[in-house]
Design a protein around this motif. Structure first.
Motif, short mmCIF file in Angstrom:
data_model
loop_
_atom_site.label_atom_id
_atom_site.label_comp_id
_atom_site.label_asym_id
_atom_site.label_seq_id
_atom_site.Cartn_x
_atom_site.Cartn_y
_atom_site.Cartn_z
N SER A 1 -3.20 0.13 -7.65
CA SER A 1 -2.06 0.80 -8.29
C SER A 1 -1.70 0.24 -9.65
O SER A 1 -1.03 0.91 -10.44
CB SER A 1 -0.83 0.70 -7.38
N GLY A 2 -2.10 -0.99 -9.93
CA GLY A 2 -1.66 -1.64 -11.16
C GLY A 2 -0.33 -2.34 -11.02
O GLY A 2 0.13 -3.02 -11.94
N LEU A 3 0.31 -2.20 -9.87
CA LEU A 3 1.57 -2.88 -9.58
C LEU A 3 1.29 -4.25 -8.96
O LEU A 3 0.21 -4.48 -8.40
CB LEU A 3 2.41 -2.06 -8.59
N GLY A 4 2.26 -5.15 -9.03
CA GLY A 4 2.18 -6.36 -8.23
C GLY A 4 2.32 -5.98 -6.77
O GLY A 4 3.19 -5.16 -6.43
N TRP A 5 1.48 -6.53 -5.90
CA TRP A 5 1.51 -6.06 -4.52
C TRP A 5 1.29 -7.20 -3.52
O TRP A 5 0.68 -8.22 -3.83
CB TRP A 5 0.45 -4.97 -4.28
N THR A 6 1.79 -6.95 -2.32
CA THR A 6 1.56 -7.82 -1.17
C THR A 6 1.30 -6.93 0.04
O THR A 6 2.04 -5.96 0.26
CB THR A 6 2.79 -8.72 -0.88
N VAL A 7 0.27 -7.25 0.82
CA VAL A 7 -0.03 -6.50 2.05
C VAL A 7 -0.07 -7.48 3.21
O VAL A 7 -0.76 -8.50 3.16
CB VAL A 7 -1.38 -5.76 1.95
N LEU A 8 0.69 -7.17 4.25
CA LEU A 8 0.70 -7.96 5.49
C LEU A 8 0.21 -7.08 6.63
O LEU A 8 0.76 -6.00 6.87
CB LEU A 8 2.12 -8.44 5.80
N ARG A 9 -0.82 -7.55 7.33
CA ARG A 9 -1.27 -6.88 8.55
C ARG A 9 -0.75 -7.64 9.75
O ARG A 9 -0.84 -8.87 9.81
CB ARG A 9 -2.80 -6.84 8.61
N THR A 10 -0.23 -6.91 10.74
CA THR A 10 0.22 -7.53 11.97
C THR A 10 -0.39 -6.80 13.17
O THR A 10 -0.88 -5.67 13.04
CB THR A 10 1.76 -7.49 12.12
N THR A 11 -0.34 -7.45 14.32
CA THR A 11 -0.74 -6.78 15.56
C THR A 11 0.39 -5.84 15.99
O THR A 11 1.46 -5.78 15.37
CB THR A 11 -1.05 -7.81 16.65
#
Length: 248
Positions: free
Chosen positions: A117-127
């Protein structure tokens, strides 16, 4: 303090994230299809520009297993770019790159849209959350015999624990893909079903059923599990105690 927009802010996770952020003193806007003044259907995008105006961080919890998540993400990303949003935080699921389930594939696509996206990003995967496992077991218990997927285990996690960590991530700098977050125990479905029956005071025989297809085989192989990241604290039995307090 920052201004944070939580999409899906009235849902199971979004509501808890909102409460956590507000308790920490942040200004939080709640976006959902029916939440005034930011009642927005992300699949259409109408009204989204006003919702993101002046926002520093977006926590994207909104999702619809029936479809539309990719279109919703595109609208959100476009609006966030125009508004100068600094940080986009997304909640995903462990195994979206391993299990060929349609909903999982959609979540993986959204991850990639955010990464590009060009944005600052964070992705968290959880169960999966305890709530979802309970819902599945309650549905199965409507039959005279509880039908369970043979050889499949799960690693349920408490939604409030995820919400606390997601709120922390929202107040930090963009971190990219952070380590997965799993529940405290990997449990077989007969074990989970037995815990539910004991807590609810119900009686049902259990029948393990072998299924066909790549998705089932991926679940059997544990593609949706992360035992090396069993960082959750609340067990399924402890969660059930809160839901069925009379029986403990």
């Amino acid at each position: 303090m920052t201004t944070i927009l939580v999409t899906g802010g009235t849902g199971t996770l979004g509501r808890l994230v909102t409460e956590r952020l507000r308790a920490d003193g942040h200004e939080v806007r709640v976006l959902s299809r029916h939440s005034w003044p930011y009642a927005v259907d992300l699949r259409e995008g109408t009204g989204l520009a006003a919702a993101v105006a002046g926002v520093d961080t977006v926590v994207h919890c909104a999702t619809n297993p029936r479809g539309g998540d990719e279109q919703a993400a595109r609208h959100l990303i476009e609006a966030a770019r125009r508004a100068g949003v600094r940080h986009l935080v997304y909640i995903s699921i462990v195994g979206v790159d391993q299990v060929p389930l349609g909903y999982y594939r959609t979540k993986l696509t959204v991850e990639r849209l955010i990464e590009e996206s060009g944005l600052g990003w964070t992705v968290l995967r959880t169960t999966q959350f305890h709530d979802l496992v309970l819902q599945v077991l309650q549905g199965s218990a409507k039959l005279p015999v509880m039908l369970l997927p043979a050889g499949v285990a799960d690693q349920p996690i408490e939604a409030a624990e995820v919400a606390t960590y997601l709120a922390e991530l929202a107040t930090r700098a963009p971190a990219g893909r952070v380590p997965d977050m799993g529940g405290p125990e990997v449990r077989t479905f007969p074990e989970l079903a037995g815990a539910y029956l004991r807590a609810s005071g119900r009686r049902r025989p259990l029948l393990n059923v072998r299924l066909a297809g790549k998705t089932y085989h991926s679940f059997r192989a544990g593609g949706h599990l992360t035992p090396e990241r069993a960082v959750g604290k609340v067990t399924f039995e402890q969660f059930l105690t809160g839901r069925f307090p009379a029986r403990g």
